[in-house]
Design a protein around this motif. Structure first.
Motif, PDB file in Angstrom:
ATOM      1  N   SER A  68       9.260   3.228   2.228  1.00 51.44           N
ATOM      2  CA  SER A  68      10.370   2.292   2.462  1.00 51.44           C
ATOM      3  C   SER A  68      11.065   1.948   1.147  1.00 51.44           C
ATOM      4  CB  SER A  68       9.866   1.013   3.119  1.00 51.44           C
ATOM      5  OG  SER A  68       9.144   0.218   2.191  1.00 51.44           O
ATOM      6  N   GLY A  69      10.426   2.299   0.035  1.00 53.99           N
ATOM      7  CA  GLY A  69      11.003   2.003  -1.266  1.00 53.99           C
ATOM      8  C   GLY A  69       9.993   2.275  -2.361  1.00 53.99           C
ATOM      9  N   THR A  70      10.426   2.001  -3.599  1.00 51.37           N
ATOM     10  CA  THR A  70       9.561   2.192  -4.761  1.00 51.37           C
ATOM     11  C   THR A  70       9.625   0.909  -5.573  1.00 51.37           C
ATOM     12  OG1 THR A  70      10.110   4.529  -4.780  1.00 51.37           O
ATOM     13  CG2 THR A  70       9.175   3.657  -6.797  1.00 51.37           C
ATOM     14  N   VAL A  71       8.487   0.484  -6.092  1.00 49.93           N
ATOM     15  CA  VAL A  71       8.498  -0.745  -6.905  1.00 49.93           C
ATOM     16  C   VAL A  71       7.613  -0.547  -8.127  1.00 49.93           C
ATOM     17  CG1 VAL A  71       6.572  -1.912  -5.713  1.00 49.93           C
ATOM     18  CG2 VAL A  71       8.366  -3.279  -6.803  1.00 49.93           C
ATOM     19  N   GLN A  72       8.036  -1.158  -9.225  1.00 48.66           N
ATOM     20  CA  GLN A  72       7.226  -1.106 -10.433  1.00 48.66           C
ATOM     21  C   GLN A  72       6.242  -2.266 -10.429  1.00 48.66           C
ATOM     22  OE1 GLN A  72       8.435   0.155 -14.540  1.00 48.66           O
ATOM     23  NE2 GLN A  72       8.769  -2.039 -14.738  1.00 48.66           N
ATOM     24  N   GLN A 118       0.845  -1.191   0.000  1.00 41.21           N
ATOM     25  CA  GLN A 118       0.000   0.000   0.000  1.00 41.21           C
ATOM     26  C   GLN A 118       0.883   1.245   0.000  1.00 41.21           C
ATOM     27  OE1 GLN A 118      -2.627  -0.892   3.214  1.00 41.21           O
ATOM     28  NE2 GLN A 118      -1.009  -0.945   4.756  1.00 41.21           N
ATOM     29  N   GLY A 119       0.500   2.179  -0.847  1.00 41.45           N
ATOM     30  CA  GLY A 119       1.321   3.380  -0.958  1.00 41.45           C
ATOM     31  C   GLY A 119       0.671   4.391  -1.873  1.00 41.45           C
ATOM     32  N   TRP A 120       1.513   5.105  -2.615  1.00 42.32           N
ATOM     33  CA  TRP A 120       1.026   6.172  -3.501  1.00 42.32           C
ATOM     34  C   TRP A 120       1.602   5.962  -4.890  1.00 42.32           C
ATOM     35  CZ3 TRP A 120       2.199   6.399   1.519  1.00 42.32           C
ATOM     36  CH2 TRP A 120       1.267   6.984   2.378  1.00 42.32           C
ATOM     37  N   LEU A 121       0.840   6.352  -5.892  1.00 39.13           N
ATOM     38  CA  LEU A 121       1.316   6.183  -7.262  1.00 39.13           C
ATOM     39  C   LEU A 121       2.282   7.322  -7.588  1.00 39.13           C
ATOM     40  CD1 LEU A 121       0.841   4.399  -9.858  1.00 39.13           C
ATOM     41  CD2 LEU A 121      -0.331   6.434 -10.721  1.00 39.13           C
ATOM     42  N   TYR A 122       3.546   6.968  -7.749  1.00 36.72           N
ATOM     43  CA  TYR A 122       4.545   7.985  -8.059  1.00 36.72           C
ATOM     44  C   TYR A 122       4.496   8.351  -9.542  1.00 36.72           C
ATOM     45  CZ  TYR A 122       9.008  10.224  -8.812  1.00 36.72           C
ATOM     46  OH  TYR A 122       9.977  11.110  -9.196  1.00 36.72           O
ATOM     47  N   ASN A 123       4.288   7.330 -10.374  1.00 33.08           N
ATOM     48  CA  ASN A 123       4.302   7.588 -11.816  1.00 33.08           C
ATOM     49  C   ASN A 123       3.646   6.413 -12.537  1.00 33.08           C
ATOM     50  OD1 ASN A 123       4.834   8.941 -14.146  1.00 33.08           O
ATOM     51  ND2 ASN A 123       7.059   8.821 -13.999  1.00 33.08           N
ATOM     52  N   ARG A 124       3.164   6.669 -13.732  1.00 35.06           N
ATOM     53  CA  ARG A 124       2.557   5.591 -14.528  1.00 35.06           C
ATOM     54  C   ARG A 124       2.975   5.751 -15.985  1.00 35.06           C
ATOM     55  NH1 ARG A 124      -2.224   5.448 -17.273  1.00 35.06           N
ATOM     56  NH2 ARG A 124      -2.937   7.360 -16.262  1.00 35.06           N
ATOM     57  N   ARG A 125       3.360   4.626 -16.599  1.00 33.25           N
ATOM     58  CA  ARG A 125       3.652   4.624 -18.035  1.00 33.25           C
ATOM     59  C   ARG A 125       2.743   3.576 -18.658  1.00 33.25           C
ATOM     60  NH1 ARG A 125       8.055   2.301 -19.879  1.00 33.25           N
ATOM     61  NH2 ARG A 125       8.601   1.269 -17.922  1.00 33.25           N
ATOM     62  N   SER A 126       2.325   3.817 -19.915  1.00 39.51           N
ATOM     63  CA  SER A 126       1.511   2.780 -20.542  1.00 39.51           C
ATOM     64  C   SER A 126       2.011   2.506 -21.949  1.00 39.51           C
ATOM     65  CB  SER A 126       0.039   3.192 -20.582  1.00 39.51           C
ATOM     66  OG  SER A 126      -0.074   4.586 -20.707  1.00 39.51           O
ATOM     67  N   SER A 127       1.745   1.267 -22.376  1.00 35.73           N
ATOM     68  CA  SER A 127       2.097   0.919 -23.757  1.00 35.73           C
ATOM     69  C   SER A 127       0.948   0.122 -24.366  1.00 35.73           C
ATOM     70  CB  SER A 127       3.389   0.095 -23.782  1.00 35.73           C
ATOM     71  OG  SER A 127       3.108  -1.217 -23.358  1.00 35.73           O
ATOM     72  N   GLY A 128      -0.272   0.583 -24.096  1.00 39.47           N
ATOM     73  CA  GLY A 128      -1.440  -0.098 -24.672  1.00 39.47           C
ATOM     74  C   GLY A 128      -1.773  -1.389 -23.967  1.00 39.47           C
ATOM     75  N   LYS A 129      -0.947  -2.420 -24.192  1.00 38.66           N
ATOM     76  CA  LYS A 129      -1.246  -3.722 -23.589  1.00 38.66           C
ATOM     77  C   LYS A 129      -0.747  -3.821 -22.155  1.00 38.66           C
ATOM     78  CE  LYS A 129      -0.776  -6.166 -27.998  1.00 38.66           C
ATOM     79  NZ  LYS A 129       0.354  -5.598 -28.756  1.00 38.66           N
ATOM     80  N   ARG A 187       7.294  14.347  -0.689  1.00 37.64           N
ATOM     81  CA  ARG A 187       7.065  12.998  -1.231  1.00 37.64           C
ATOM     82  C   ARG A 187       8.053  12.646  -2.346  1.00 37.64           C
ATOM     83  NH1 ARG A 187       0.489  12.594  -1.996  1.00 37.64           N
ATOM     84  NH2 ARG A 187      -0.094  13.517   0.000  1.00 37.64           N
ATOM     85  N   SER A 188       8.745  13.656  -2.898  1.00 37.77           N
ATOM     86  CA  SER A 188       9.613  13.383  -4.047  1.00 37.77           C
ATOM     87  C   SER A 188      10.856  12.628  -3.588  1.00 37.77           C
ATOM     88  CB  SER A 188       9.993  14.687  -4.740  1.00 37.77           C
ATOM     89  OG  SER A 188      11.050  15.298  -4.038  1.00 37.77           O
ATOM     90  N   GLN A 198      -1.460  10.257 -10.741  1.00 34.00           N
ATOM     91  CA  GLN A 198      -0.281  10.524  -9.915  1.00 34.00           C
ATOM     92  C   GLN A 198      -0.684  10.887  -8.479  1.00 34.00           C
ATOM     93  OE1 GLN A 198       1.984  13.955 -11.160  1.00 34.00           O
ATOM     94  NE2 GLN A 198       3.554  13.635  -9.620  1.00 34.00           N
ATOM     95  N   GLU A 199      -0.046  10.218  -7.519  1.00 41.20           N
ATOM     96  CA  GLU A 199      -0.219  10.451  -6.083  1.00 41.20           C
ATOM     97  C   GLU A 199      -1.559   9.995  -5.518  1.00 41.20           C
ATOM     98  OE1 GLU A 199       2.085  10.904  -3.814  1.00 41.20           O
ATOM     99  OE2 GLU A 199       3.604  11.042  -5.381  1.00 41.20           O
ATOM    100  N   SER A 200      -2.336   9.221  -6.311  1.00 41.95           N
ATOM    101  CA  SER A 200      -3.479   8.532  -5.702  1.00 41.95           C
ATOM    102  C   SER A 200      -2.911   7.518  -4.715  1.00 41.95           C
ATOM    103  CB  SER A 200      -4.280   7.776  -6.764  1.00 41.95           C
ATOM    104  OG  SER A 200      -4.852   8.678  -7.677  1.00 41.95           O
ATOM    105  N   SER A 201      -3.619   7.291  -3.615  1.00 43.63           N
ATOM    106  CA  SER A 201      -3.172   6.236  -2.708  1.00 43.63           C
ATOM    107  C   SER A 201      -3.790   4.923  -3.161  1.00 43.63           C
ATOM    108  CB  SER A 201      -3.553   6.566  -1.265  1.00 43.63           C
ATOM    109  OG  SER A 201      -4.898   6.969  -1.192  1.00 43.63           O
ATOM    110  N   VAL A 202      -2.998   3.854  -3.104  1.00 43.93           N
ATOM    111  CA  VAL A 202      -3.434   2.584  -3.705  1.00 43.93           C
ATOM    112  C   VAL A 202      -3.050   1.384  -2.838  1.00 43.93           C
ATOM    113  CG1 VAL A 202      -3.293   3.407  -6.102  1.00 43.93           C
ATOM    114  CG2 VAL A 202      -1.256   2.426  -5.023  1.00 43.93           C
ATOM    115  N   ARG A 203      -3.796   0.313  -3.018  1.00 40.16           N
ATOM    116  CA  ARG A 203      -3.364  -0.996  -2.531  1.00 40.16           C
ATOM    117  C   ARG A 203      -3.208  -1.871  -3.758  1.00 40.16           C
ATOM    118  NH1 ARG A 203      -7.396  -0.290   1.646  1.00 40.16           N
ATOM    119  NH2 ARG A 203      -6.293   0.464   3.488  1.00 40.16           N
ATOM    120  N   VAL A 204      -2.074  -2.528  -3.855  1.00 41.71           N
ATOM    121  CA  VAL A 204      -1.811  -3.379  -5.011  1.00 41.71           C
ATOM    122  C   VAL A 204      -1.543  -4.788  -4.520  1.00 41.71           C
ATOM    123  CG1 VAL A 204      -0.286  -3.831  -6.985  1.00 41.71           C
ATOM    124  CG2 VAL A 204      -0.804  -1.471  -6.330  1.00 41.71           C
ATOM    125  N   THR A 205      -2.234  -5.760  -5.136  1.00 40.07           N
ATOM    126  CA  THR A 205      -1.935  -7.168  -4.875  1.00 40.07           C
ATOM    127  C   THR A 205      -1.173  -7.688  -6.078  1.00 40.07           C
ATOM    128  OG1 THR A 205      -4.021  -7.303  -3.710  1.00 40.07           O
ATOM    129  CG2 THR A 205      -2.961  -9.389  -4.239  1.00 40.07           C
TER     130      THR A 205
END
Ligand code: 4AD
Ligand code: MG
Length: 433
Positions: free
Chosen positions: A43-47, A22-33, A125-126, A68-75
């Motif tokens: 504590s860290g950043t993970v893709q 659980q954390g915050w979205l620092y950045n998002r990239r997309s490539s369609g699929k 946050r940066s 950007q910066e929405s708070s999220v839970r990712v499984t």
């Protein structure tokens, strides 16, 4: 909910497992699929990689829309990824947006310092700002641990005080139930009392200077660690300062390699911070400034930022300037018995252009001379009666110093300006946020 989540810093030990972060979205990239969500939690950043073909449509749609910066839970499943700074990435299985963030004001583009300072509550946050503040955390802990281990007793000084310690021009005045009080400029006078109780003592807290200077070296509110020792001379305190500074820099290097890398700080000059540090007398420093550096410096003045920077060019590690003229130092400084114009004082200057990080020296221990100094400085004698008692009841030679946390951190982090080294800087004309 919180207790079943994994901190990103601990993912490396969970390769192959399904986890929830659980954390915050620092950045998002997309490539369609694919959607690549960069999530940070302190504590860290993970893709986190979301693959369209492997996910229910609704989950992938959420991944493609999260801002950007929405708070999220990712499984997701932890995968080893040698190229990633964290060593891992997450194959995303599910995403929950906890709190959306619309039009986050700080974007990856360049922003000016004034805008960023207005947004300080978000700017921290940066990655760069978070790295500096993590180094700060380690520096503060290193100071406390070093002193505690060396036998110092922590005895913090009050913030509301009845009198000046470091001259009346930078005093912050306030009302205290109908009487005037001042915000502390230094805990030193109180340290002198606690040193007579404990032998070795320190205080560590915020201090205040109403300085009308807008330089990159001045804050209005800054933190200082101030040790004080009974039966210690100027020589003794210089020996203490160099051991202390070597110790705390070493500890920060041990704990914060990653953060220094984020800051692009070359660790080599810090690795060379080994005692003994060079000692330069004020007289010699004046000669260097005039003859070697060609600066228009007059014997008897205090160093300006440009003078300090010029002096640091000749040294690869912190160095002392000692024996300043008494006239540029505070009332409590003991005079040099060999030359009454001089004080038994020292500053420690950090190399690489940084300049003063520590001020200290030996205190006047004679009652009569101290009364004389208080009168010369036109300070109200009655406010110092308790302080004079320390010379009436078992006075001893004693010495101490104060190290500014933000100045020290600016040097350790190798950055330009003091204002990034404290979570919420207080500067001339800046009280917010
Ligand atoms: O040299 P200073 O004024 O010394 C004292 O206050 C002594 N009473 C300390 C002592 O002996 N116990 O301040 C000590 C240090 C400086 O070397 C600098 O690092 C920091 O405090 N400092 C400031 N840091 C940020 N902003 C300011 N306006 C500062 N003024 C001093
Ligand atoms: Mg000073």
């Amino acid at each position: 909910m919180g207790d079943t989540a994994t901190r990103i810093g601990a993912l490396r030990g969970k390769i192959g497992e399904e986890v929830r972060i659980q954390g915050w979205l620092y950045n998002r990239r997309s490539s369609g699929k694919l959607e690549f969500l960069l999530v940070r939690d302190g504590s860290g950043t993970v893709q986190c990689v979301a693959v369209n073909a492997e996910l229910p449509e609704a989950v992938f749609a959420k991944c493609a829309a999260v801002t950007q910066e929405s708070s999220v839970r990712v499984t997701g499943i932890v995968r080893e990824d040698k190229r990633a700074p964290s060593g891992v990435e997450l194959s995303l299985r599910d995403l929950e947006v906890v709190g959306p963030s619309v039009d986050f004001p700080i974007t990856p583009k360049e922003h000016g310092p004034s805008f960023l300072l207005d947004q300080r509550h978000l700017w921290i946050r940066s990655p760069r700002q978070a790295a500096i503040l993590k180094v700060r955390h380690s520096l503060v802990q290193a100071c406390r641990d070093w002193l505690n281990r060396d036998g110092f007793i922590l005895a913090d000084a009050p913030i509301f005080t009845p009198s000046a310690c470091e001259g009346t021009t930078t005093l912050f005045e306030t009302q205290y139930f109908g009487e005037k009080a001042y915000l502390t400029q230094s805990g030193q006078l109180y340290n002198e009392a606690t040193a007579m109780a404990f032998g070795k003592t320190y205080c560590f807290g915020p201090t205040f200077r109403a300085e009308k200077s807008k330089t990159r070296r001045h804050l209005i509110e800054f933190w200082m660690v101030e040790p004080e020792i009974a039966f210690a001379t100027l020589e003794d305190v210089m020996a203490l300062i160099e051991r202390f500074v070597e110790g705390i820099v070493g500890r920060v290097l041990e704990e914060r390699r990653e953060e220094l890398k984020v800051l692009e700080r070359d660790p080599a000059p810090l690795e060379g911070v080994k005692a003994p540090f060079p000692r330069v007398s004020y007289d010699e420093a004046v000669r260097i400034l005039k003859e070697k550096k060609g600066l228009p410096f007059e014997w008897g003045s205090d160093f300006g930022a440009a003078d300090e920077t010029a002096l640091t060019e000749d040294y690869d590690r912190p160095f002392f300037v000692h024996g300043f003229p008494a006239a540029v130092k505070a009332f409590y400084m003991k005079r040099d018995p060999k030359d009454d114009r001089l004080s038994l004082s020292c500053d420690l200057l950090a190399p690489e252009g940084y300049g003063e990080i520590v001020g200290g020296g030996e205190r006047e221990d004679s009652l009569d001379r101290l009364v004389g100094r208080i009168r010369e400085h036109e300070l109200p004698l009655e406010a110092f009666e308790w302080y004079l008692d320390l010379r009436r009841y078992g006075s001893v030679p004693h010495s101490g110093f104060g190290m500014g946390i933000e100045r020290t951190l600016t040097w350790i982090c190798g950055i330009e300006h003091l204002r990034e080294t404290i979570p919420f800087p207080r500067m001339l004309n800046r009280l917010r946020p």
